[in-house]
Design a protein around this motif. Sequence first.
Motif, PDB file in Angstrom:
ATOM      1  N   GLU A   1     -17.761 -24.130  38.677  1.00 24.52           N
ATOM      2  CA  GLU A   1     -18.947 -23.317  38.423  1.00 24.52           C
ATOM      3  C   GLU A   1     -18.590 -22.135  37.502  1.00 24.52           C
ATOM      4  N   GLU A   2     -17.456 -21.479  37.802  1.00 26.65           N
ATOM      5  CA  GLU A   2     -17.015 -20.364  36.964  1.00 26.65           C
ATOM      6  C   GLU A   2     -16.707 -20.815  35.540  1.00 26.65           C
ATOM      7  N   GLU A   3     -15.927 -21.916  35.467  1.00 29.31           N
ATOM      8  CA  GLU A   3     -15.468 -22.379  34.159  1.00 29.31           C
ATOM      9  C   GLU A   3     -16.630 -22.781  33.258  1.00 29.31           C
ATOM     10  N   THR A   4     -17.723 -23.235  33.865  1.00 32.78           N
ATOM     11  CA  THR A   4     -18.880 -23.670  33.066  1.00 32.78           C
ATOM     12  C   THR A   4     -19.959 -22.590  33.021  1.00 32.78           C
ATOM     13  N   GLN A   5     -19.583 -21.356  33.345  1.00 33.10           N
ATOM     14  CA  GLN A   5     -20.529 -20.223  33.366  1.00 33.10           C
ATOM     15  C   GLN A   5     -21.782 -20.545  34.174  1.00 33.10           C
ATOM     16  N   GLY A   6     -21.570 -21.184  35.326  1.00 35.00           N
ATOM     17  CA  GLY A   6     -22.685 -21.438  36.229  1.00 35.00           C
ATOM     18  C   GLY A   6     -23.552 -22.622  35.861  1.00 35.00           C
ATOM     19  N   ARG A   7     -23.186 -23.328  34.799  1.00 35.65           N
ATOM     20  CA  ARG A   7     -24.041 -24.451  34.373  1.00 35.65           C
ATOM     21  C   ARG A   7     -23.842 -25.696  35.231  1.00 35.65           C
ATOM     22  N   VAL A   8     -22.645 -25.813  35.831  1.00 30.36           N
ATOM     23  CA  VAL A   8     -22.344 -27.041  36.570  1.00 30.36           C
ATOM     24  C   VAL A   8     -21.995 -26.739  38.020  1.00 30.36           C
ATOM     25  N   ASN A   9     -22.716 -27.398  38.914  1.00 32.66           N
ATOM     26  CA  ASN A   9     -22.406 -27.344  40.340  1.00 32.66           C
ATOM     27  C   ASN A   9     -21.998 -28.722  40.799  1.00 32.66           C
ATOM     28  N   ILE A  10     -20.811 -28.856  41.353  1.00 37.43           N
ATOM     29  CA  ILE A  10     -20.428 -30.172  41.872  1.00 37.43           C
ATOM     30  C   ILE A  10     -20.261 -30.066  43.384  1.00 37.43           C
ATOM     31  N   ASP A  11     -20.445 -31.201  44.079  1.00 38.84           N
ATOM     32  CA  ASP A  11     -20.229 -31.184  45.526  1.00 38.84           C
ATOM     33  C   ASP A  11     -18.744 -31.442  45.818  1.00 38.84           C
ATOM     34  N   ASN A  12     -18.395 -31.333  47.117  1.00 37.43           N
ATOM     35  CA  ASN A  12     -16.975 -31.444  47.470  1.00 37.43           C
ATOM     36  C   ASN A  12     -16.411 -32.852  47.246  1.00 37.43           C
ATOM     37  N   THR A  13     -17.277 -33.854  47.341  1.00 37.93           N
ATOM     38  CA  THR A  13     -16.805 -35.225  47.101  1.00 37.93           C
ATOM     39  C   THR A  13     -16.414 -35.401  45.641  1.00 37.93           C
ATOM     40  N   THR A  14     -17.258 -34.869  44.742  1.00 43.13           N
ATOM     41  CA  THR A  14     -16.937 -34.941  43.314  1.00 43.13           C
ATOM     42  C   THR A  14     -15.670 -34.149  43.026  1.00 43.13           C
ATOM     43  N   ALA A  15     -15.550 -32.986  43.678  1.00 43.82           N
ATOM     44  CA  ALA A  15     -14.352 -32.161  43.485  1.00 43.82           C
ATOM     45  C   ALA A  15     -13.110 -32.934  43.940  1.00 43.82           C
ATOM     46  N   ARG A  16     -13.227 -33.643  45.059  1.00 50.66           N
ATOM     47  CA  ARG A  16     -12.091 -34.433  45.541  1.00 50.66           C
ATOM     48  C   ARG A  16     -11.728 -35.521  44.524  1.00 50.66           C
ATOM     49  N   GLU A  17     -12.756 -36.140  43.951  1.00 54.23           N
ATOM     50  CA  GLU A  17     -12.490 -37.183  42.953  1.00 54.23           C
ATOM     51  C   GLU A  17     -11.809 -36.596  41.715  1.00 54.23           C
ATOM     52  N   TYR A  18     -12.263 -35.433  41.268  1.00 53.19           N
ATOM     53  CA  TYR A  18     -11.600 -34.762  40.132  1.00 53.19           C
ATOM     54  C   TYR A  18     -10.129 -34.567  40.449  1.00 53.19           C
ATOM     55  N   LYS A  19      -9.873 -34.055  41.663  1.00 49.94           N
ATOM     56  CA  LYS A  19      -8.494 -33.773  42.072  1.00 49.94           C
ATOM     57  C   LYS A  19      -7.676 -35.072  42.111  1.00 49.94           C
ATOM     58  N   GLU A  20      -8.219 -36.103  42.775  1.00 50.74           N
ATOM     59  CA  GLU A  20      -7.450 -37.348  42.934  1.00 50.74           C
ATOM     60  C   GLU A  20      -7.227 -38.055  41.594  1.00 50.74           C
ATOM     61  N   ASN A  21      -8.181 -37.908  40.672  1.00 55.39           N
ATOM     62  CA  ASN A  21      -8.044 -38.612  39.398  1.00 55.39           C
ATOM     63  C   ASN A  21      -7.355 -37.808  38.304  1.00 55.39           C
ATOM     64  N   HIS A  22      -7.365 -36.476  38.409  1.00 59.58           N
ATOM     65  CA  HIS A  22      -6.874 -35.679  37.276  1.00 59.58           C
ATOM     66  C   HIS A  22      -5.753 -34.705  37.581  1.00 59.58           C
ATOM     67  N   ALA A  23      -5.606 -34.266  38.836  1.00 58.79           N
ATOM     68  CA  ALA A  23      -4.557 -33.278  39.127  1.00 58.79           C
ATOM     69  C   ALA A  23      -3.207 -33.877  38.763  1.00 58.79           C
ATOM     70  N   ASP A  24      -2.411 -33.128  38.007  1.00 55.67           N
ATOM     71  CA  ASP A  24      -1.136 -33.670  37.534  1.00 55.67           C
ATOM     72  C   ASP A  24      -0.269 -32.511  37.037  1.00 55.67           C
ATOM     73  N   PHE A  25       0.847 -32.257  37.742  1.00 53.21           N
ATOM     74  CA  PHE A  25       1.727 -31.156  37.335  1.00 53.21           C
ATOM     75  C   PHE A  25       2.617 -31.543  36.152  1.00 53.21           C
ATOM     76  N   VAL A  26       2.655 -32.821  35.807  1.00 52.75           N
ATOM     77  CA  VAL A  26       3.539 -33.263  34.727  1.00 52.75           C
ATOM     78  C   VAL A  26       2.803 -33.251  33.397  1.00 52.75           C
ATOM     79  N   ASP A  27       1.711 -34.014  33.309  1.00 51.78           N
ATOM     80  CA  ASP A  27       0.920 -33.869  32.091  1.00 51.78           C
ATOM     81  C   ASP A  27      -0.580 -33.960  32.357  1.00 51.78           C
ATOM     82  N   PHE A  28      -1.097 -32.843  32.817  1.00 55.83           N
ATOM     83  CA  PHE A  28      -2.542 -32.730  33.017  1.00 55.83           C
ATOM     84  C   PHE A  28      -3.257 -32.758  31.676  1.00 55.83           C
ATOM     85  N   GLU A  29      -4.350 -33.486  31.619  1.00 55.60           N
ATOM     86  CA  GLU A  29      -5.174 -33.443  30.413  1.00 55.60           C
ATOM     87  C   GLU A  29      -6.594 -33.028  30.753  1.00 55.60           C
ATOM     88  N   PRO A  30      -7.152 -32.092  29.978  1.00 53.87           N
ATOM     89  CA  PRO A  30      -8.547 -31.714  30.190  1.00 53.87           C
ATOM     90  C   PRO A  30      -9.427 -32.973  30.145  1.00 53.87           C
TER      91      PRO A  30
END
Length: 365
Positions: A219-248
Motif C-alpha cells: 500500500e505504501e509503495e503504491t501510494q495507497g493505490r493498491v490494497n492486497i489481502d493476506n493471501t495475495t501477500a503470501r503468494e507474493y512472498k512464496e513466489n518472489h522473496a529471494d535473498f540471492v536474486d530478487f527481481e521486481p
Amino acid sequence: MSEADAETEADPEHEEAEAGGDGDEPIPIGVKLGSTRTVITIPEDDGFRTIKTLTCLATYEDVITGEEKVLYGEEAATEYPDRVQYTLRSGLPEDESRAELTSTFFEEVIRANDVPEDSAVVYAIPTIDNERGLENLQSVIEGSSIGEALIRSYPESLCGSVPALGDGLEAVDDIFVTVNLGSTNLEASAYRRGEQLIPFTTGAVTGNEVDRMIANYVEEETQGRVNIDNTTAREYKENHADFVDFEPFTDVIQQPGGGSHEFTIERSVMDAVDEYVDDAVEEIANAFLPELANDYIKVYQLALDRPIVLTGGMACIPGIVEEFEKRLSEELQREVEAVAPDEPAKSAAVGAQRIAERLVAADAY
Ligand SMILES: Nc1ncnc2c1ncn2[C@@H]1O[C@H](COP(=O)(O)OP(=O)(O)OP(=O)(O)O)[C@@H](O)[C@H]1O
Ligand SMILES: [Mg+2]
C-alpha cells in the motif's frame, strides 16, 4: 483400501523397513497438519508419494440432492474465497468446533487421496504451550480413519530436522539446535538424542506477520493505490522473496469503476522478509540461546559447533539460510553454521515417515 496400496513396497534405501517384510506390515506414513498446509508422505513403489494441500475447506449444498459437499485445499480457496475456512488458523484447533472442522478436512484429504487405513502413522506436531489446543489436535488424530496399526506424535521441529541431518534417522542420535520458521510461530529447541530441551515459542515472528507487513508495504509503495489481502501477500512472498536474486515484479488489479491498474513491486516483499530474518535472529540470539546456555552449557557448546537446522516453510526462501547464518554469527560474535533440508515445507512429514518406518521395523505396533 486398494490392492495397489497393500502391495506397496517400502523404500529399498531404508533397509530397516525391509527387515520384517512379510507383506502384512502396516504402511508407515508421516503426517504434518500445519496451519497453512497439510503434508502427508506415503511410501509407494520405489519412492514416496507426497500429498500437499492448503489446510482449508469450504462446504456447499449439492443442488440436486441437497447433500452437504466438502471441498478442501486450493480448490476451496480459489472457488469459495468468500467462505473458505482455514481450520488451524492459529496453529491448533482452539475449540471443539474447529477440531470437528479439522476432522472433516482431514478425512476428506484421506478419502480423496486413498491414504491407506492399515498404516502406522507418525504425526509431526507443533511445540506450543496450549494444552487445550493440543488435546483437540489429538482428538482429530485419534478419530481419523488412518493409523489402524499405530499412531504416534513427535515434535514437528525434530521430524523436520531429520531429512537435514542424514538419509536415515541420524537426527535422533545427535545433539543440535533447530529453529522452525512457521506461519503462526517461531519455534526453537535443542535436541539431545531425541530429547527436546528448552522448547521455545514466540508468536511475534511469523510467516503470517510477514504477509501482513507485505500487504502494508505494498500500500505504501503504491501510494495507497493498491490494497492486497493476506493471501495475495503470501503468494507474493512464496513466489518472489529471494535473498540471492530478487527481481521486481508487476501485477494488475481491477479498478472498482472498470479498467485495470498495473503496478510494480520493488521493495515491499524484501523489506518484510529482511525484517523477519532480523527479528528471528534477535529472538534466537537474545532469548532462546541464553536460556539454553543457562540450563545446559555443555549442550549449548556442542550444539553451536554443529549446524543449526532451519525448518518450516519460511526456510524455503532462497538464500535465507545463509542470511540467517551470517546475521546470527554477527550477533553472537562467533561463527555459526546453518543448514536446511532440501524441501523445508515437506521435511516434517518426511521425517515423521522415517520415524514411522523405524517403528514398523521394530514391530512397535
Ligand atoms: N516457497 C516458499 N517461499 C516462501 N515462504 C514459504 C514457501 N512455502 C511456504 N512458505 C511460508 O511458510 C509458512 C508455512 O510454514 P509451515 O508450513 O512450516 O507452517 P505451519 O507448520 O503451517 O505453521 P505453524 O507451525 O507456525 O502453525 C507460511 O508463512 C508460508 O507462506
Ligand atoms: Mg509448524
